[in-house]
Design an enzyme around this catalytic site. Structure first.
Site, PDB file in Angstrom:
ATOM      1  N   LEU A   5      44.292  36.912  36.175  1.00 13.17           N
ATOM      2  CA  LEU A   5      45.292  36.266  37.020  1.00 13.17           C
ATOM      3  C   LEU A   5      45.584  34.852  36.531  1.00 13.17           C
ATOM      4  O   LEU A   5      46.723  34.406  36.534  1.00 13.17           O
ATOM      5  CB  LEU A   5      44.814  36.238  38.475  1.00 13.17           C
ATOM      6  CG  LEU A   5      45.800  35.724  39.513  1.00 13.17           C
ATOM      7  CD1 LEU A   5      47.096  36.527  39.479  1.00 13.17           C
ATOM      8  CD2 LEU A   5      45.183  35.796  40.891  1.00 13.17           C
ATOM      9  N   ASP A   6      44.568  34.150  36.080  1.00  9.94           N
ATOM     10  CA  ASP A   6      44.746  32.779  35.597  1.00  9.94           C
ATOM     11  C   ASP A   6      45.413  32.706  34.232  1.00  9.94           C
ATOM     12  O   ASP A   6      45.765  31.619  33.783  1.00  9.94           O
ATOM     13  CB  ASP A   6      43.394  32.055  35.549  1.00  9.94           C
ATOM     14  CG  ASP A   6      43.007  31.490  36.898  1.00  9.94           C
ATOM     15  OD1 ASP A   6      43.877  31.423  37.780  1.00  9.94           O
ATOM     16  OD2 ASP A   6      41.833  31.108  37.057  1.00  9.94           O
ATOM     17  N   GLU A   7      45.609  33.837  33.551  1.00  9.41           N
ATOM     18  CA  GLU A   7      46.239  33.834  32.234  1.00  9.41           C
ATOM     19  C   GLU A   7      47.730  33.575  32.293  1.00  9.41           C
ATOM     20  O   GLU A   7      48.321  33.132  31.330  1.00  9.41           O
ATOM     21  CB  GLU A   7      46.031  35.186  31.546  1.00  9.41           C
ATOM     22  CG  GLU A   7      44.662  35.391  30.976  1.00  9.41           C
ATOM     23  CD  GLU A   7      44.544  36.743  30.291  1.00  9.41           C
ATOM     24  OE1 GLU A   7      45.566  37.439  30.145  1.00  9.41           O
ATOM     25  OE2 GLU A   7      43.430  37.089  29.911  1.00  9.41           O
TER      26      GLU A   7
END
Length: 62
Positions: A5-7
């Protein structure tokens, strides 16, 4: 949050003030709160088609 998700692109960021009197539990609680609010705003912006990818940049229309 997950690594996957943080990518993605940065759509919104949240900021909050902390001080030395806060415990680790306090920090975790306010961190969860700001994370939930920020994710909600980002999802809303995306749902309203106000996020545009321009090459490596993310453009967010207010």
């Amino acid at each position: 949050m997950t690594a996957e998700l943080d990518e993605g692109p940065i759509i919104d960021q949240g900021v909050l003030r902390v001080d030395h009197r806060m415990t680790s539990a306090d920090l975790a609680r306010v961190g969860r709160d700001v994370e939930a609010q920020t994710l909600s705003r980002a999802v809303q912006l995306h749902a309203e088609s106000r996020v545009l990818m321009n090459g490596p940049r993310t453009v967010v229309f207010d």
